[in-house]
Scaffold this active site. Structure first.
Site, PDB file in Angstrom:
ATOM      1  N   SER A 182     -60.072  48.554  31.951  1.00 25.76           N
ATOM      2  CA  SER A 182     -61.350  49.370  32.199  1.00 25.76           C
ATOM      3  C   SER A 182     -62.205  49.279  30.863  1.00 25.76           C
ATOM      4  CB  SER A 182     -61.354  50.778  32.449  1.00 25.76           C
ATOM      5  OG  SER A 182     -60.567  50.828  33.811  1.00 25.76           O
ATOM      6  N   SER A 188     -64.780  49.786  38.071  1.00 26.61           N
ATOM      7  CA  SER A 188     -64.663  49.217  39.695  1.00 26.61           C
ATOM      8  C   SER A 188     -65.111  47.923  39.644  1.00 26.61           C
ATOM      9  CB  SER A 188     -65.396  50.270  40.748  1.00 26.61           C
ATOM     10  OG  SER A 188     -64.972  51.571  40.849  1.00 26.61           O
ATOM     11  N   TYR A 234     -65.301  35.580  36.105  1.00 29.15           N
ATOM     12  CA  TYR A 234     -64.061  36.157  36.040  1.00 29.15           C
ATOM     13  C   TYR A 234     -62.943  35.389  36.114  1.00 29.15           C
ATOM     14  CZ  TYR A 234     -63.259  35.329  40.986  1.00 29.15           C
ATOM     15  OH  TYR A 234     -63.096  34.200  42.101  1.00 29.15           O
ATOM     16  N   GLY A 298     -49.755  49.363  41.786  1.00 34.88           N
ATOM     17  CA  GLY A 298     -49.896  50.666  41.012  1.00 34.88           C
ATOM     18  C   GLY A 298     -50.388  51.961  41.851  1.00 34.88           C
ATOM     19  N   ARG A 325     -46.476  88.361  47.207  1.00 30.67           N
ATOM     20  CA  ARG A 325     -47.882  89.026  47.485  1.00 30.67           C
ATOM     21  C   ARG A 325     -48.051  89.380  48.807  1.00 30.67           C
ATOM     22  NH1 ARG A 325     -53.640  85.940  48.336  1.00 30.67           N
ATOM     23  NH2 ARG A 325     -55.070  87.787  47.843  1.00 30.67           N
ATOM     24  N   GLU A 420     -57.186  53.759  38.880  1.00 32.01           N
ATOM     25  CA  GLU A 420     -56.789  52.810  39.710  1.00 32.01           C
ATOM     26  C   GLU A 420     -57.406  52.657  40.834  1.00 32.01           C
ATOM     27  OE1 GLU A 420     -52.522  52.046  39.577  1.00 32.01           O
ATOM     28  OE2 GLU A 420     -52.176  53.384  37.759  1.00 32.01           O
ATOM     29  N   SER A 423     -62.017  56.183  45.575  1.00 28.27           N
ATOM     30  CA  SER A 423     -61.597  56.250  46.808  1.00 28.27           C
ATOM     31  C   SER A 423     -62.784  55.407  47.605  1.00 28.27           C
ATOM     32  CB  SER A 423     -61.838  57.710  47.130  1.00 28.27           C
ATOM     33  OG  SER A 423     -60.849  58.427  46.704  1.00 28.27           O
TER      34      SER A 423
END
Length: 440
Positions: A182, A188, A234, A298, A325, A420, A423
């Site tokens: 990163s 991302s 890339y 991962g 409790r 990693e 969401s």
């Protein structure tokens, strides 16, 4: 305390010698024992076998090795780590003695073969260990997770034999590893990676920086992704191995975080770091492919961290409301409204665990598991957030103060939706795979 590796090694060796003949007898004609035997798992790798050839087992059924791993790590986590969890969180630092003991227990080299000093276990055994550690401290869990599923796996898969002989024994016994991908504008969007590598007569020079790097304060071994040929985009991204102490490599800043505070997260700077040519990891231009492959694996580990966290938060809270409790003359856990929340939460944890272990089994079986890993991480992080939040409420004031672990589990849970692959990235991955399947 007896080492996890020494305790489990006999079971590992039994599984290596016993499982192959058993699976060979079940193999269909035309399949060799080598094709069908998978010594560390409870399921077969023969995907073409008929259902009659496959022994039905629950997804969460553990082998002898995996069961022993869970029991041993659970004891280690409760006896050794638990007494230090609160102090490490307050100090925002991992206790060096804990790191040392993780190596002594063999938990930093779960999948590294015995010939290199590792435990020689399977992927699911690593996932079991990650989950059990997270039930006590997600910070310790993620150190073990990143080291095993990203760093060790990268060297095992793409390292030359010379690199394996040089680094795997160290990674198994005394050297923490860090995965450096990163960057400030490349989280991302890994395509935007800006760290550059320039080839020299003796190797490479790397310049740039990384952010959000887990384990970086403790690490002495770094897998760094840099672009060796920016003109190719890339396709120029390449993986390199750096060691702490290389001139030009510096840890610039340690982040102060909401959760998993004992886990170090730092900024790294590379000022023309000279990397010898033999420290090229794998092939030139394959770094992006490697990174995506590693993150897919991962994510199963992060899913396990989140299910472990959810279990830890749930157990911590229900023990309190079912034993201590009281309100209106009876235990809070006896009220139907509370029992429904407890039951719903445990059901969601069980569902998340099923996703995690299904993804792990599919990965071990050599089947396509990318969508399974994405679903496991996505849902497990959602469950961890919901359950740990409810657990604070169930415990009332005792859940809100820093005397116990409830508020820490709640804070720690948030990272599951971020690192990693966020969401939203998991949802993108799932949707793309489904769209490809259902587009005519």
């Amino acid at each position: 305390m007896r080492s996890v590796v020494r305790a489990l090694r006999p079971a590992v060796r039994r599984s290596q010698t016993v499982s192959a003949p058993r699976l060979q007898r079940r193999a269909r004609p035309g399949f060799s024992a080598l094709q069908c035997a998978r010594p560390f798992s409870t399921t077969q790798t023969c995907r073409d076998a008929s259902l009659a050839d496959v022994a039905p087992t629950p997804i969460t059924h553990f082998s002898e090795v995996e069961t022993a791993m869970a029991e041993t790590v659970q004891k280690f986590a409760n006896d050794v780590i638990l007494p230090k969890v609160r102090d490490m969180d307050e100090a925002e630092q991992m206790d060096p003695a804990i790191v040392e003991q993780l190596f002594e227990q063999g938990l930093m080299g779960v999948e590294i073969p015995e010939e290199y000093g590792g435990a020689g276990m399977n992927f699911t055994a690593a996932i079991v260990g990650i989950e059990e550690l997270a039930r006590v401290d997600p910070s310790v869990s993620v150190m073990v997770d990143v080291h095993n599923t990203l760093v060790n796996t990268a060297v095992l898969k793409w390292g030359s034999e010379a690199l394996k002989k040089k680094y795997l024994p160290r990674l198994a016994t005394n050297t923490v590893g860090s995965f450096c991908l990163s960057e400030p504008v490349s989280g991302s969007d890994a395509f935007a990676l800006a760290t550059k590598a320039t080839e020299t007569e003796s190797g490479f020079k790397i310049s740039g920086g990384k952010m959000w790097i887990t384990n970086s304060m403790e690490a002495e071994f770094f897998i760094v992704f840099a672009n060796l040929d920016p003109s190719k985009g890339y396709r120029g991204i390449t993986a390199f191995i750096m060691e702490k102490g290389m001139k030009g490599l510096s840890i610039a800043k340690k982040e102060k975080k909401l959760g998993i505070k004992a886990s170090s997260t730092c900024v790294l700077n590379f000022d023309d770091v000279e990397v010898p040519k033999e420290n090229l990891l794998g092939e030139r231009g394959q770094g992006y492919k490697y990174a995506i492959s590693l993150l897919n694996e991962g994510r199963i580990g992060i899913g396990a961290q989140m299910t472990g966290l959810a279990l830890g938060a749930w157990e911590n809270a229900v023990k309190y409301v079912w034993n201590d409790r009281k309100q209106f003359g009876k235990l809070v856990g006896e009220f139907q409204g509370m029992q429904h929340q407890i039951a719903q939460s445990y059901t969601e944890i069980a569902a998340a665990r099923a996703l995690v272990y299904n993804a792990a089994r599919k990965k071990e079986a050599g089947e396509e598991f990318v969508m399974d890993a994405a679903m496991a991480k996505l849902y497990a992080s959602q469950v961890a957030g919901r359950v740990s939040s409810l657990a604070v409420e169930w415990m009332g004031g005792m859940g809100f103060v820093r005397e116990g672990l409830a508020e820490k589990f709640f804070r720690d849970s948030k990272i599951g939706a971020i690192y990693e692959g966020t969401s939203n990235i998991q949802l993108n991955t799932i949707a793309k795979i489904l769209q490809k399947e259902y587009t005519v």
